[in-house]
Every structure is written in C-alpha cells, then in structure tokens.
Design a protein around this motif. Structure first.
Motif, PDB file in Angstrom:
ATOM      1  N   GLY A 189       0.582  -1.203  -0.011  1.00  0.00           N
ATOM      2  CA  GLY A 189      -0.086  -0.021  -0.548  1.00  0.00           C
ATOM      3  C   GLY A 189       0.659   1.335   0.010  1.00  0.00           C
ATOM      4  O   GLY A 189       2.013   1.127  -0.979  1.00  0.00           O
ATOM      5  N   GLY A 190       0.583   2.292   0.773  1.00  0.00           N
ATOM      6  CA  GLY A 190       1.288   3.424   0.990  1.00  0.00           C
ATOM      7  C   GLY A 190       2.211   3.194   1.738  1.00  0.00           C
ATOM      8  O   GLY A 190       3.400   4.063   2.407  1.00  0.00           O
ATOM      9  N   PHE A 191       3.172   1.865   2.411  1.00  0.00           N
ATOM     10  CA  PHE A 191       4.417   1.629   3.016  1.00  0.00           C
ATOM     11  C   PHE A 191       5.179   1.752   2.252  1.00  0.00           C
ATOM     12  O   PHE A 191       5.790   0.681   1.618  1.00  0.00           O
ATOM     13  N   ASN A 192       6.696   2.522   2.173  1.00  0.00           N
ATOM     14  CA  ASN A 192       7.867   2.016   1.681  1.00  0.00           C
ATOM     15  C   ASN A 192       9.510   2.148   2.656  1.00  0.00           C
ATOM     16  O   ASN A 192       9.266   2.446   3.688  1.00  0.00           O
ATOM     17  N   TRP A 193      10.037   1.382   1.954  1.00  0.00           N
ATOM     18  CA  TRP A 193      11.504   1.393   3.125  1.00  0.00           C
ATOM     19  C   TRP A 193      12.165   2.132   2.049  1.00  0.00           C
ATOM     20  O   TRP A 193      11.827   1.920   0.874  1.00  0.00           O
ATOM     21  N   TYR A 194      13.137   3.166   2.686  1.00  0.00           N
ATOM     22  CA  TYR A 194      14.267   3.713   1.449  1.00  0.00           C
ATOM     23  C   TYR A 194      15.424   3.532   2.437  1.00  0.00           C
ATOM     24  O   TYR A 194      16.041   3.178   3.246  1.00  0.00           O
ATOM     25  N   ALA A 195      16.549   3.408   1.075  1.00  0.00           N
ATOM     26  CA  ALA A 195      17.778   3.186   2.026  1.00  0.00           C
ATOM     27  C   ALA A 195      19.282   4.344   0.131  1.00  0.00           C
ATOM     28  O   ALA A 195      18.694   4.271   0.370  1.00  0.00           O
ATOM     29  N   GLY A 196      19.520   4.602   1.084  1.00  0.00           N
ATOM     30  CA  GLY A 196      20.638   5.965   0.102  1.00  0.00           C
ATOM     31  C   GLY A 196      22.137   6.107   1.403  1.00  0.00           C
ATOM     32  O   GLY A 196      21.939   5.262   1.873  1.00  0.00           O
ATOM     33  N   ALA A 197      22.293   6.749   0.352  1.00  0.00           N
ATOM     34  CA  ALA A 197      24.323   6.803   0.809  1.00  0.00           C
ATOM     35  C   ALA A 197      24.694   8.856  -0.105  1.00  0.00           C
ATOM     36  O   ALA A 197      23.574   9.146  -0.542  1.00  0.00           O
ATOM     37  N   GLY A 198      25.023   9.350   0.769  1.00  0.00           N
ATOM     38  CA  GLY A 198      25.295  10.841   0.695  1.00  0.00           C
ATOM     39  C   GLY A 198      26.560  11.163   1.466  1.00  0.00           C
ATOM     40  O   GLY A 198      27.181  10.284   2.305  1.00  0.00           O
ATOM     41  N   ALA A 199      26.541  12.932   1.572  1.00  0.00           N
ATOM     42  CA  ALA A 199      27.281  13.579   1.967  1.00  0.00           C
ATOM     43  C   ALA A 199      27.597  15.263   2.627  1.00  0.00           C
ATOM     44  O   ALA A 199      26.354  14.850   2.020  1.00  0.00           O
TER      45      ALA A 199
END
Length: 165
Positions: free
Chosen positions: A83-93
């Motif tokens: 449904g409206g639930f998402n999970w996310y992962a990321g990288a940055g600086a």
C-alpha cells in the motif's frame, strides 16, 4: 446496477492503491531528529525515477556554546512494502560549519573558534505515503565526520513530515 457499482468500487480502490505506491515528484518539509547539535532540518526530496530520489537537507543549530550550519545530500532507493508503506536506503555526503564560543573547552590542538567540516552518511528508513499530499517518515542516518573539532561519528534518528507536490 450492481455491476456498475462493483466496477466503480474496484476502479476507485485500484486508483487509490496505485496512487499510494507512486513516488511524488517533489516533497518539502522538516526532518526533526536527535543529531549531535543539528536537531531539525529543512528537507526537500526530488524524484529521479520511479524508485530513486534525491534528498537535500539544510540544518541550523544555535546551542549554548556554538552555532552550526549543515547541508546534506542523499541519494535514495525506494521499495514498496504494501500500500502506502515504503522503505528506503541511501548514501550521501555533506558539508557544515561550526562556530564555538571562546569559553568553550576545545580538545586537542584546536586553536580556532570555527571550523568547516565534511562528512559521509548512510540512511535507512520507512515512510507512509498518505492519499493526501502528506508523507511521514522515520529514519536512521549514521554520519562520519572529517574535521579537527568535529570528527568521529554520530547516529541521527529523525521523524520527517513533508508536503508532496
């Protein structure tokens, strides 16, 4: 009549579910956390594709013994849970500055009142995309600092509330 009603109901449910799974093109709001001195940030998200986005956060902190500014850029991947639930992962600086008061006890060989630092960061979180233009998220962001005074690492846990457009 029943067939028309059932068809209309299924169409509305399908559109609702499909809308909830889409990543909004833009979202702006706040990211309030417990980071080391940078608790609340203005947060902007820009969709790059169906499951990727860029997040830019700007934070300012005025503490008892210091003033600081921090800018963070994160590249994120999103996966739908249901449904409206998402999970996310990321990288940055990011980059930031910190200005210390003269009476603040410095560590090591630190002789200056201010410092510019850089850092690397990762991010993992979960979000809920409402049918309204509202997005709520909870994430964890470990940050690794490279500076004279501001060095080492920090774990930032934050709640985000963003308006989607």
């Amino acid at each position: 009549m029943k067939k028309i009603f059932l068809t209309l109901l299924l169409t509305v449910i399908t559109l609702t579910i499909t809308n909830a799974q889409e990543v909004s093109k833009n979202a702006i709001g706040i990211r309030a956390g417990d980071g080391d001195g940078f608790g609340t940030e203005i947060s902007y998200q820009r969709a790059l594709s169906g499951n990727n986005r860029l997040e830019i956060d700007l934070g300012y902190e005025n503490g008892d013994n210091f003033d600081g500014f921090k800018a963070t850029g994160m590249y994120q991947w999103l996966w739908n849970i249901e449904g409206g639930f998402n999970w996310y992962a990321g990288a940055g600086a990011g980059v930031g500055t910190i200005s210390l008061d003269d009476d603040f006890p410095a560590r090591g060989n630190f002789n200056d009142d201010s410092e510019t630092f850089i850092f690397a960061a990762g991010q993992v979180g979960i979000e809920y995309n409402f049918d309204l233009p509202l997005l709520i998220s909870l994430d964890v962001r470990p940050e690794f600092y490279f500076g004279d005074f501001r060095d080492g690492n920090d774990l930032d846990i934050a709640l985000g509330i963003r308006y989607q457009f």
